[in-house]
Design an enzyme around this catalytic site. Structure first.
Site, PDB file in Angstrom:
ATOM      1  N   SER A   1       2.926   2.367   3.905  1.00 20.85           N
ATOM      2  CA  SER A   1       3.148   1.080   3.245  1.00 20.85           C
ATOM      3  C   SER A   1       1.861   0.287   3.401  1.00 20.85           C
ATOM      4  CB  SER A   1       4.308   0.348   3.928  1.00 20.85           C
ATOM      5  OG  SER A   1       4.408  -0.976   3.438  1.00 20.85           O
TER       6      SER A   1
ATOM      7  N   LYS B   1       3.064   3.310  -0.841  1.00 21.75           N
ATOM      8  CA  LYS B   1       3.809   2.111  -1.264  1.00 21.75           C
ATOM      9  C   LYS B   1       2.851   0.934  -1.187  1.00 21.75           C
ATOM     10  CE  LYS B   1       7.056  -0.786   1.415  1.00 21.75           C
ATOM     11  NZ  LYS B   1       8.274  -0.747   2.256  1.00 21.75           N
TER      12      LYS B   1
ATOM     13  N   LYS C   1       2.405  -3.407  -1.854  1.00 24.34           N
ATOM     14  CA  LYS C   1       3.115  -4.674  -1.973  1.00 24.34           C
ATOM     15  C   LYS C   1       2.698  -5.330  -3.292  1.00 24.34           C
ATOM     16  CE  LYS C   1       5.044  -4.689   2.172  1.00 24.34           C
ATOM     17  NZ  LYS C   1       6.503  -4.733   2.384  1.00 24.34           N
TER      18      LYS C   1
ATOM     19  N   ASP D   1       6.770  -2.629  -3.462  1.00 29.35           N
ATOM     20  CA  ASP D   1       7.720  -3.467  -2.720  1.00 29.35           C
ATOM     21  C   ASP D   1       7.386  -4.924  -2.990  1.00 29.35           C
ATOM     22  OD1 ASP D   1       9.456  -4.654  -0.950  1.00 29.35           O
ATOM     23  OD2 ASP D   1       8.685  -3.655   0.847  1.00 29.35           O
TER      24      ASP D   1
ATOM     25  N   GLU E   1      11.051  -1.521  -4.800  1.00 27.50           N
ATOM     26  CA  GLU E   1      11.782  -2.010  -3.640  1.00 27.50           C
ATOM     27  C   GLU E   1      11.970  -3.528  -3.702  1.00 27.50           C
ATOM     28  OE1 GLU E   1      10.031  -0.479  -0.064  1.00 27.50           O
ATOM     29  OE2 GLU E   1      11.169  -1.817   1.236  1.00 27.50           O
TER      30      GLU E   1
ATOM     31  N   ASP F   1      16.207  -3.331   0.115  1.00 25.63           N
ATOM     32  CA  ASP F   1      15.803  -3.424   1.525  1.00 25.63           C
ATOM     33  C   ASP F   1      16.503  -4.665   2.106  1.00 25.63           C
ATOM     34  OD1 ASP F   1      14.487  -4.028   3.910  1.00 25.63           O
ATOM     35  OD2 ASP F   1      12.466  -3.734   3.158  1.00 25.63           O
TER      36      ASP F   1
ATOM     37  N   LYS G   1      16.905  -0.016   7.494  1.00 22.51           N
ATOM     38  CA  LYS G   1      16.226  -0.357   8.742  1.00 22.51           C
ATOM     39  C   LYS G   1      17.372  -0.639   9.693  1.00 22.51           C
ATOM     40  CE  LYS G   1      12.270  -2.495   6.484  1.00 22.51           C
ATOM     41  NZ  LYS G   1      11.631  -3.745   6.084  1.00 22.51           N
TER      42      LYS G   1
ATOM     43  N   GLY H   1      10.469   0.466   7.805  1.00 21.99           N
ATOM     44  CA  GLY H   1       9.747   0.107   9.032  1.00 21.99           C
ATOM     45  C   GLY H   1       9.468  -1.376   9.086  1.00 21.99           C
TER      46      GLY H   1
HETATM   47  O1  OSB Z   1       9.569  -4.840   3.351  1.00 20.72           O
HETATM   48  O2  OSB Z   1       9.400  -2.905   4.145  1.00 20.72           O
HETATM   49  C1  OSB Z   1       9.135  -4.095   4.206  1.00 20.72           C
HETATM   50  C2  OSB Z   1       6.653  -4.751   7.017  1.00 20.72           C
HETATM   51  C3  OSB Z   1       7.119  -5.954   7.484  1.00 20.72           C
HETATM   52  C4  OSB Z   1       8.207  -6.528   6.881  1.00 20.72           C
HETATM   53  C5  OSB Z   1       8.828  -5.920   5.808  1.00 20.72           C
HETATM   54  C6  OSB Z   1       8.358  -4.709   5.343  1.00 20.72           C
HETATM   55  C7  OSB Z   1       7.235  -4.133   5.939  1.00 20.72           C
HETATM   56  C8  OSB Z   1       6.607  -2.910   5.486  1.00 20.72           C
HETATM   57  C9  OSB Z   1       5.872  -2.083   6.517  1.00 20.72           C
HETATM   58  O3  OSB Z   1       6.585  -2.578   4.342  1.00 20.72           O
HETATM   59  C10 OSB Z   1       6.561  -0.844   6.899  1.00 20.72           C
HETATM   60  C11 OSB Z   1       5.933  -0.181   8.121  1.00 20.72           C
HETATM   61  O4  OSB Z   1       4.951   0.541   7.944  1.00 20.72           O
HETATM   62  O5  OSB Z   1       6.398  -0.405   9.243  1.00 20.72           O
HETATM   63 MG    MG Z   2      10.637  -3.627   2.003  1.00 21.08          MG
END
Ligand code: OSB
Ligand code: MG
Length: 370
Positions: free
Chosen positions: A135, A161, A163, A188, A213, A238, A262, A290
């Site tokens: 990510s 992935k 953002k 995401d 996402e 999510d 999660k 994560g």
């Molecule tokens: O939306 O998945 C998410 C990190 C912090 C808060 C929300 C998210 C994330 C990530 C990182 O996308 C995922 C990771 O590598 O731990």
């Molecule tokens: Mg997410």
């Protein structure tokens, strides 16, 4: 298991590179670690909250309040059989699932130590290794983002992935497709859009994303259902899946075709497993999300992702060095040459120990309740 003492340790571990999302830019992992002392053993849990309520309504401050003033006083010097009993006991507390999960995770650790069985075995995990994806946060320039994508593709990460948020979406995706071809790509939005943006999401169908996402607000299941009915790319929820009931509603409404679990967001691995089973029963593909975890949470995510429903899609459970120079487990979580992470169990001898010296070095505050 009699609970004799609980410590909460606030640590700051700097990221090796800032992690920027649609809601904030993180420069370190500001986390609460939970140390539960029980009958001569010590179980560890990691709270997944952040320093502010950006991702969901909880943050380190609310977790500290709920743990110190409500949950911990009610379990100190009491007997708790394990995670299931713990969750049942605190059903009367609304929400606050990250807080509950932090203790719940430590109870799984204690249960594992007492029984000599791995968390994978206790949960009913079936997979020996899990497939990992990366990510990536937003970067200042497209070129910086391309270099990051390149770095993790070279390391073999199974899915990229990125953002997105309004103003930084379709052009970025178009650019990535041009530069990297048909890599497995997801985006995401962390709730940054509304149904008014439907035309944008329709236009994204052309780019064959594996899924999108959390495009809309965490409470907008009805709007997600409307959006999903108008686009071909699967929506993955999510933030919206904060409980079993929310997941049931999302499935009934057809608000998504993929779910990111999660376990912390839903109150722990016990609840996470129930949601996993629900999704499997409805043929909803799953992957494990994560929260830029430190080693304790990262290892527990690896164990959780060994459940049988987590098959084809890659997880946001990267090598620890994706975020940190130094972590709090020995060894640090790392990937194999197949870009998988081996799940610790009784037979493969993989064992992580908690590096208390590293925790001490990262600690900024420490509470003791006994
Ligand atoms: O939306 O998945 C998410 C990190 C912090 C808060 C929300 C998210 C994330 C990530 C990182 O996308 C995922 C990771 O590598 O731990
Ligand atoms: Mg997410």
């Amino acid at each position: 298991m009699r609970i004799d003492r609980i410590d909460i340790i606030n640590v700051h571990n700097p990221f090796n590179h800032p992690f920027t999302t649609s809601f904030t830019s993180f420069v370190n992992r500001d986390a609460l670690l939970i140390k539960v002392y029980s009958e001569g053993l010590v179980g560890w849990g990691e709270c997944k909250a952040f320093y502010g309520p950006f991702y969901n309504p909880e943050d380190n401050g609310t977790v500290l309040h709920v743990l110190k003033n409500i949950i911990i006083p009610a379990i100190l010097h009491e007997d708790i059989a394990g995670p299931a009993e713990f969750i049942e006991k605190f059903k009367y507390i609304k929400g606050n699932r990250l807080a509950k999960a932090a203790i719940e995770n430590a109870l799984w650790d204690l249960l594992s130590q007492r029984s000599g069985k791995s968390i994978k075995t206790l949960l009913g995990g079936t997979q020996d290794e899990i497939k990992v994806g990366v990510s990536l946060g937003s970067e200042k320039t497209l070129d910086d983002l391309y270099r990051m994508i390149e770095k993790y593709l070279k390391l073999g990460y199974h899915r990229t992935k990125i953002k997105i948020h309004p103003g930084k979406d379709i052009e970025v995706i178009k650019g990535i497709r041009k530069e990297f071809g048909d890599i497995t790509l997801t985006v995401d939005a962390n709730s940054a859009y509304t149904l008014k943006d439907v035309e944008l999401f329709k236009a994204l169908d052309e780019y064959k994303l594996q899924y999108i996402e959390q495009p809309l607000g965490e409470c907008d299941l009805v709007d997600h259902a409307e959006l999903q009915s108008q686009i071909t790319t699967p929506i993955c929820l999510d933030e919206s899946i904060d409980s079993y009931e929310a997941c049931e509603a999302a499935i009934k409404l057809k608000a998504c075709r993929v779910v990111n679990i999660k376990s912390s967001r839903v109150g722990g691995m016990y609840e996470g497993k129930r949601i996993h089973d629900l999704c499997v029963a409805h043929n909803i593909p799953l992957w494990c999300g994560g929260m830029t975890e430190l080693g304790i949470g990262r290892v527990q995510n690896v164990s959780f992702a060994s459940l049988p429903g987590f098959t084809e899609l890659a997880h946001d459970v990267a090598a620890a060095n994706r975020y940190f120079e130094k972590d709090i487990t020995i060894p640090m979580v790392d990937i194999t040459d197949r870009c998988t992470i081996i799940v610790p169990d009784e037979t493969n001898g993989i064992k992580y120990t908690i590096d208390e010296n590293a925790i001490d070095a990262m600690a900024v505050a420490h509470w003791i309740m006994k």
